[in-house]
Enzyme design. Structure first.
Site, PDB file in Angstrom:
ATOM      1  N   GLN A 137      -8.683  -5.958 -11.172  1.00 19.01           N
ATOM      2  CA  GLN A 137      -9.305  -4.764 -10.586  1.00 19.01           C
ATOM      3  C   GLN A 137      -8.866  -3.504 -11.341  1.00 19.01           C
ATOM      4  OE1 GLN A 137     -10.091  -4.094  -6.208  1.00 19.01           O
ATOM      5  NE2 GLN A 137      -8.128  -3.090  -6.382  1.00 19.01           N
ATOM      6  N   HIS A 144       0.839  -1.203   0.000  1.00 24.96           N
ATOM      7  CA  HIS A 144       0.000   0.000   0.000  1.00 24.96           C
ATOM      8  C   HIS A 144       0.881   1.264   0.000  1.00 24.96           C
ATOM      9  CE1 HIS A 144      -2.758  -2.894   2.285  1.00 24.96           C
ATOM     10  NE2 HIS A 144      -3.451  -2.602   1.210  1.00 24.96           N
TER      11      HIS A 144
HETATM   12  P1  AMP Z   1      -6.505  -3.689  -0.486  1.00 22.28           P
HETATM   13  O1  AMP Z   1      -6.347  -2.939   0.778  1.00 22.28           O
HETATM   14  O2  AMP Z   1      -6.034  -5.084  -0.428  1.00 22.28           O
HETATM   15  O3  AMP Z   1      -7.865  -3.521  -1.100  1.00 22.28           O
HETATM   16  O4  AMP Z   1      -5.512  -2.997  -1.513  1.00 22.28           O
HETATM   17  C1  AMP Z   1      -5.549  -1.615  -1.754  1.00 22.28           C
HETATM   18  C2  AMP Z   1      -4.684  -1.310  -2.962  1.00 22.28           C
HETATM   19  O5  AMP Z   1      -3.352  -1.745  -2.700  1.00 22.28           O
HETATM   20  C3  AMP Z   1      -5.138  -2.053  -4.228  1.00 22.28           C
HETATM   21  O6  AMP Z   1      -5.007  -1.182  -5.337  1.00 22.28           O
HETATM   22  C4  AMP Z   1      -4.178  -3.206  -4.297  1.00 22.28           C
HETATM   23  O7  AMP Z   1      -3.983  -3.685  -5.607  1.00 22.28           O
HETATM   24  C5  AMP Z   1      -2.914  -2.571  -3.766  1.00 22.28           C
HETATM   25  N1  AMP Z   1      -1.970  -3.574  -3.272  1.00 22.28           N
HETATM   26  C6  AMP Z   1      -2.221  -4.553  -2.370  1.00 22.28           C
HETATM   27  N2  AMP Z   1      -1.131  -5.337  -2.213  1.00 22.28           N
HETATM   28  C7  AMP Z   1      -0.180  -4.840  -3.041  1.00 22.28           C
HETATM   29  C8  AMP Z   1       1.165  -5.213  -3.346  1.00 22.28           C
HETATM   30  N3  AMP Z   1       1.754  -6.253  -2.779  1.00 22.28           N
HETATM   31  N4  AMP Z   1       1.837  -4.476  -4.264  1.00 22.28           N
HETATM   32  C9  AMP Z   1       1.248  -3.414  -4.867  1.00 22.28           C
HETATM   33  N5  AMP Z   1      -0.014  -3.014  -4.626  1.00 22.28           N
HETATM   34  C10 AMP Z   1      -0.718  -3.716  -3.730  1.00 22.28           C
END
Ligand code: AMP
Length: 271
Positions: free
Chosen positions: A144, A28
């Site tokens: 997504q 994040h």
């Molecule tokens: P989430 O809180 O899991 O809904 O993720 C929020 C945002 O962070 C989304 O756009 C995810 O794709 C991104 N995200 C989650 N994990 C990663 C990661 N390991 N690398 C890059 N972006 C991430």
């Protein structure tokens, strides 16, 4: 939040936005870094969106840690933090949904039929509140990215969707808030997934192979050998998620694999 954003806009400041579900990790924070490079002001939101979980999923148990999230975001230099309460976003009588078709109907859309309806609706609502110039999403959830880009385009939402690379732990596993569900044994086994993807990426880099069919077969063999269950692993266009024959610009291999009960999403992206 609306008022704060308006004030910043009046001052002529550009805004980038990072929507999350909290349990903040370096993945994040890498989006925040990207967001900072794009605009004057970075807004981040934390909202565990009930509408994108199916009844059998982990909504109640999803990791939540507000004070730690605030600390991490502040340390990374987020300017405005947004923790909207659920009853403000979905008040009594809420009755309008965005139902995405096309790229939303494949992969995660098959495994979790109302998932992208929940994602698109909340993202559109947050976009309407934050009115950012840019929104940053992670390629970790490649479908997504494609679905949200398409929604913004189809609904004429004036925002630029930017996708940021997948951040990994030192052992190669893509960082995810859900990794805490893995037992040490499951985590060890799970590593076969990123390792298989890494092997594919290397084959492409060295010019050994570019046909998706062969690359996918190679990857699947490795993953199955490790005792993991593959839900899907496919070579796709990152513009519309249709299947592609060869690696090229804006293509990727996206996959969902199970280690025990935990679903892991990962991808290789060729931008
Ligand atoms: P989430 O809180 O899991 O809904 O993720 C929020 C945002 O962070 C989304 O756009 C995810 O794709 C991104 N995200 C989650 N994990 C990663 C990661 N390991 N690398 C890059 N972006 C991430």
């Amino acid at each position: 939040m609306k008022k704060r954003v308006q004030e910043e806009k009046k001052k002529g400041r550009s805004i980038s936005f990072v929507p999350t579900m909290g349990a903040i990790h370096e993945g994040h924070l890498s989006l925040v870094k990207r967001a900072k490079s794009l605009a004057d002001i970075v807004v981040a939101s934390v909202f565990v969106n009930p509408a994108q979980f199916s009844p059998t999923e982990d909504f109640e148990n999803y990791p939540r840690n507000r004070s730690l999230d605030i600390e991490k975001f502040e340390k990374e230099g987020v300017d405005l933090l947004f923790f909207p309460p659920a009853d403000q976003l979905y008040p009594k009588g809420f009755s309008t949904w965005i139902v995405p078709e096309g790229p939303a109907r494949r992969f995660e859309g098959v495994a979790r039929p109302s998932h992208f309806q929940g994602v698109c609706t909340i993202v559109a609502k947050l976009f309407a509140i934050v009115k950012a110039d840019y929104a940053v999403f992670g390629w970790k959830d490649a479908q997504q990215v494609v679905v949200v880009k398409k929604m913004a385009e189809d609904l004429n939402i004036p925002i630029k969707i930017v996708a940021s690379p997948i951040l990994r732990d030192s052992d190669g596993l893509a960082l995810s808030s859900r990794n805490v569900y893995l037992s040490p044994e499951e985590r060890k086994r799970a590593l076969a997934f990123p390792m298989a993807l890494q092997k594919i990426a290397k084959m492409v880099e060295l010019g050994v192979e570019e046909r998706m069919k062969s690359l996918i077969k190679e990857g699947k063999d490795e993953i199955i050998r490790a005792g993991l269950e593959i839900e899907y692993l496919e070579g796709v266009s990152l513009l519309d998620l249709t299947q592609v024959e060869k690696v090229g610009r804006m293509t990727g291999i996206i996959g969902a694999v199970r280690s025990g009960k935990v679903r892991l999403l990962d991808a290789i992206i060729w931008e």
